[in-house]
Design a protein around this motif. Sequence first.
Motif, PDB file in Angstrom:
ATOM      1  N   GLU A  22      -1.448  -1.522  -3.267  1.00 14.36           N
ATOM      2  CA  GLU A  22      -0.801  -1.884  -2.014  1.00 14.36           C
ATOM      3  C   GLU A  22      -0.401  -3.358  -1.973  1.00 14.36           C
ATOM      4  OE1 GLU A  22      -3.922  -1.048  -2.637  1.00 14.36           O
ATOM      5  OE2 GLU A  22      -5.373  -1.995  -1.285  1.00 14.36           O
ATOM      6  N   TRP A  23      -0.350  -4.031  -3.122  1.00 11.53           N
ATOM      7  CA  TRP A  23      -0.209  -5.490  -3.107  1.00 11.53           C
ATOM      8  C   TRP A  23       1.040  -5.968  -2.376  1.00 11.53           C
ATOM      9  CZ3 TRP A  23       3.656  -8.640  -5.070  1.00 11.53           C
ATOM     10  CH2 TRP A  23       4.606  -8.016  -5.887  1.00 11.53           C
ATOM     11  N   ASP A  24       2.152  -5.220  -2.474  1.00 12.72           N
ATOM     12  CA  ASP A  24       3.407  -5.734  -1.895  1.00 12.72           C
ATOM     13  C   ASP A  24       3.672  -5.225  -0.481  1.00 12.72           C
ATOM     14  OD1 ASP A  24       4.190  -3.132  -2.395  1.00 12.72           O
ATOM     15  OD2 ASP A  24       5.998  -3.659  -3.520  1.00 12.72           O
ATOM     16  N   MET A  25       2.685  -4.520   0.083  1.00 15.47           N
ATOM     17  CA  MET A  25       2.876  -4.030   1.447  1.00 15.47           C
ATOM     18  C   MET A  25       2.710  -5.168   2.459  1.00 15.47           C
ATOM     19  SD  MET A  25       0.986  -0.291   1.289  1.00 15.47           S
ATOM     20  CE  MET A  25       1.454   0.157   2.974  1.00 15.47           C
ATOM     21  N   TYR A  47       1.177  -0.659   8.956  1.00 17.18           N
ATOM     22  CA  TYR A  47       1.479  -0.714   7.519  1.00 17.18           C
ATOM     23  C   TYR A  47       2.970  -0.535   7.272  1.00 17.18           C
ATOM     24  CZ  TYR A  47      -3.558   0.019   7.467  1.00 17.18           C
ATOM     25  OH  TYR A  47      -4.903  -0.110   7.689  1.00 17.18           O
ATOM     26  N   ARG A  60       9.857  -3.645   2.037  1.00 21.26           N
ATOM     27  CA  ARG A  60      11.098  -3.839   2.788  1.00 21.26           C
ATOM     28  C   ARG A  60      10.890  -3.941   4.292  1.00 21.26           C
ATOM     29  NH1 ARG A  60      15.900  -1.687  -0.151  1.00 21.26           N
ATOM     30  NH2 ARG A  60      15.129  -1.188  -2.224  1.00 21.26           N
ATOM     31  N   GLU A  94       9.649  -1.375   6.148  1.00 27.17           N
ATOM     32  CA  GLU A  94       9.769  -0.052   6.783  1.00 27.17           C
ATOM     33  C   GLU A  94       8.370   0.525   7.009  1.00 27.17           C
ATOM     34  OE1 GLU A  94      13.832   1.010   4.212  1.00 27.17           O
ATOM     35  OE2 GLU A  94      11.824   1.486   3.451  1.00 27.17           O
ATOM     36  N   THR A 143       5.315   2.770   6.922  1.00 27.77           N
ATOM     37  CA  THR A 143       4.864   3.803   5.971  1.00 27.77           C
ATOM     38  C   THR A 143       3.756   4.680   6.537  1.00 27.77           C
ATOM     39  OG1 THR A 143       3.277   2.235   5.039  1.00 27.77           O
ATOM     40  CG2 THR A 143       5.410   2.435   3.909  1.00 27.77           C
ATOM     41  N   HIS A 144       3.042   4.191   7.535  1.00 29.67           N
ATOM     42  CA  HIS A 144       1.912   4.932   8.112  1.00 29.67           C
ATOM     43  C   HIS A 144       2.108   4.952   9.618  1.00 29.67           C
ATOM     44  CE1 HIS A 144       0.455   3.844   4.168  1.00 29.67           C
ATOM     45  NE2 HIS A 144      -0.593   4.604   4.310  1.00 29.67           N
ATOM     46  N   ARG A 145       2.148   6.147  10.188  1.00 31.21           N
ATOM     47  CA  ARG A 145       2.490   6.185  11.607  1.00 31.21           C
ATOM     48  C   ARG A 145       1.294   6.010  12.532  1.00 31.21           C
ATOM     49  NH1 ARG A 145       2.953  12.391  11.101  1.00 31.21           N
ATOM     50  NH2 ARG A 145       1.093  12.971  12.261  1.00 31.21           N
ATOM     51  N   PHE A 146       0.052   6.029  11.983  1.00 31.93           N
ATOM     52  CA  PHE A 146      -1.109   5.936  12.883  1.00 31.93           C
ATOM     53  C   PHE A 146      -1.266   4.530  13.471  1.00 31.93           C
ATOM     54  CE2 PHE A 146      -3.138   5.401   8.599  1.00 31.93           C
ATOM     55  CZ  PHE A 146      -3.674   4.144   8.765  1.00 31.93           C
ATOM     56  N   PRO A 190      -9.252   3.951   9.488  1.00 30.62           N
ATOM     57  CA  PRO A 190     -10.612   3.520   9.136  1.00 30.62           C
ATOM     58  C   PRO A 190     -10.795   2.003   9.161  1.00 30.62           C
ATOM     59  CG  PRO A 190      -9.497   4.571   7.253  1.00 30.62           C
ATOM     60  CD  PRO A 190      -8.610   4.761   8.428  1.00 30.62           C
TER      61      PRO A 190
END
Lengths: 389, 389
Positions: free
Chosen positions: B295-298, B349, B353, B355, B357-360, B364
């Motif tokens: 997940e480094w570039d998120m 998250y 770019r 955008e 990626t995770h709708r929650f 956790p």
Amino acid sequence: MNKTEIVTLKNEFENELYGSVIPFWINHSIDNVNGGYYNHLDKDGSIYDKTKNTWLLGRQVWMFSKLFRQNQTEKKYLEIAKIGADFLLNNAKTNEGRVYFSLTEKGAPVSIQRKIFSECFYALGLSEYGKVSGDDRFIKEAKYMMGNIWELIESPEKLGRPVYNGTPKLSSLAIPMIMLNLIEEIAENDFSSYSKEIDSCLKKIRLHYYEGMLIENIGEDGKLHDSSSGRLLNPGHAIEAGWFLIHWAQKLKNKELLNFSSDIIRNTFLRGWDNEFGGIYYFLDIEEKSPIQLEWDMKLWWPHCESLYAFLLLYSITKREDDWKNFIKVKEYTFNKFPDKKNGEWFGYLNRRGEITHRFKGGPYKGCFHVPRALLLSINILEKLTEEN
Amino acid sequence: MNKTEIVTLKNEFENELYGSVIPFWINHSIDNVNGGYYNHLDKDGSIYDKTKNTWLLGRQVWMFSKLFRQNQTEKKYLEIAKIGADFLLNNAKTNEGRVYFSLTEKGAPVSIQRKIFSECFYALGLSEYGKVSGDDRFIKEAKYMMGNIWELIESPEKLGRPVYNGTPKLSSLAIPMIMLNLIEEIAENDFSSYSKEIDSCLKKIRLHYYEGMLIENIGEDGKLHDSSSGRLLNPGHAIEAGWFLIHWAQKLKNKELLNFSSDIIRNTFLRGWDNEFGGIYYFLDIEEKSPIQLEWDMKLWWPHCESLYAFLLLYSITKREDDWKNFIKVKEYTFNKFPDKKNGEWFGYLNRRGEITHRFKGGPYKGCFHVPRALLLSINILEKLTEEN
């Protein structure tokens, strides 16, 4: 698919395996000073971390042993396998008969996981090396470790992960899967003494059947556990389980198991494929909630390797056009996106759009395994298809 | 930045905090049947997993207690804090005085981590609740847990993670950071009895200083450890450490520490900002090797929350135009990308770019904490700036 098409594919797979992937590991991974292999290799093969991971050591020993089995004149494969097998035997085991997860470059223990997989890949590598080298010490050691693994499965508290009264009683797909693969590798066609274990693993895997696929974690009563973990689908993993099961269906001459596994591969691929950008998702929530894994929408090399071989194997049995089409669909995406034509080997990690996000070739979980295994197994099927045509 | 601009910003932050974020948690997270809060909340607030994570329970207790401290007429904030504080006190502690990582919805233990953070957020929440409620039991419990945490830091083998002769002796930035924050919260201005601990934490943090930033893991000798872990930069974490240190520089009236922390914030932001797509990377390798984290570039919400407050705080002290410009740069990216204008709260998250990626909204590790904390702290600074203007 006529003979020319199959021969062309076979040449392409062989060039990739023997011209790009294997030379990369031969040129960059071997530690001739300390023994063993480096597995953290950058794009150009340079080492960016000297930690050695036993999952990858065991897998690379297995891979080079397999390559020697297939190419008996290539003594260098056996020599390379020996370097890793000796290093594992001398350094990887704890006094209690477990296997460390990581070692320093000289073999000193760094860490241990609360999982059985280091033990599994240790046994996998040593078993195959023992067979092709004829050195029984390694076969004996692999069987000894196999015994320890069964014990850990029966008494998971020995792994050191506490179980509390609120801990959900979930069965994990990974465990019966890896055990079936390990029995296949260790016993080969002499598996009758393992029939109780094989039956138990097959039953456990069937518990995970859900909407025509296999989900990662299921209640021990076979009921869906209503949580992110209980709804988790790892398409690459289910498809890999699919081809493990096909191998067993063939050995056991079990038509029902063959149909069961074929459906799993086809249904999971249909669900796991990203229709917008192509490629197979890493994780999905079976009820379409938001997956919690940060990397859920990434496209990893290994689910594509597993699917490549799974559909080719399936086609070789069914001769169904849809199985061939899916094989070609995976092959085109995979060969288009992952191989590094300049430096050799494959990139491992793409974002959802299929762009490379990680430039390394080897990391803590990517080594000399999924790519060459899928290529080698596929080459053998393509060879068989050539002969049939 | 004239007064109008500051007042406009303050209104915007208040609308976000009191009109969007806090109502989301009030409406969706509270478990009036079993006590405690649900933290796995989908986009619309529906619960997708009933597991309750103690990190997030402790943090939400802290947050609602702070909101009550700031808005004494709003009794409901205190009532909500009580629901979580009682649930933690009754369920979260092991017989050995540790704190579970996750609980079932009814409070039965699910799992424990081999880390100190569950204990830290337990102490953080109970301490603040004890203070604003006047119920001394909670303050006593927080101080007791603080004692246990120091013991775990001194004797990390009690956490259950084995240390071997090859395990690198690395010091982790997270530990002195969280302890400094915890002392600030528990002791407030009465910190003289903690002066030894404060000194020790400040020394440990300074060990992590590298190229003007703070890296995550450093050799105990202060030398860079040549591994992925040793070269890891978590820009959001270093910037968060930066504002923790500014708070201490203010309390200790230490000008050198103020300059040190200001540089860390500015240098890390410069290095951590993605000049191509905007936003702050999650992980970087300080020597520009390929990070190994998938997940480094998120772009995650919390590094942006930390930077938002860090630059505003910095500006309020230095009045430097570049600090204000960086605050505005972060503010624009953050308010543009993360808030969910329809359902309230923020997404957590984004891909590189930007955008989603995770709708929650809750998972956790994402709960009622970083967003409202950053907004509340920033509102207080904006208030101060309004008064000065």
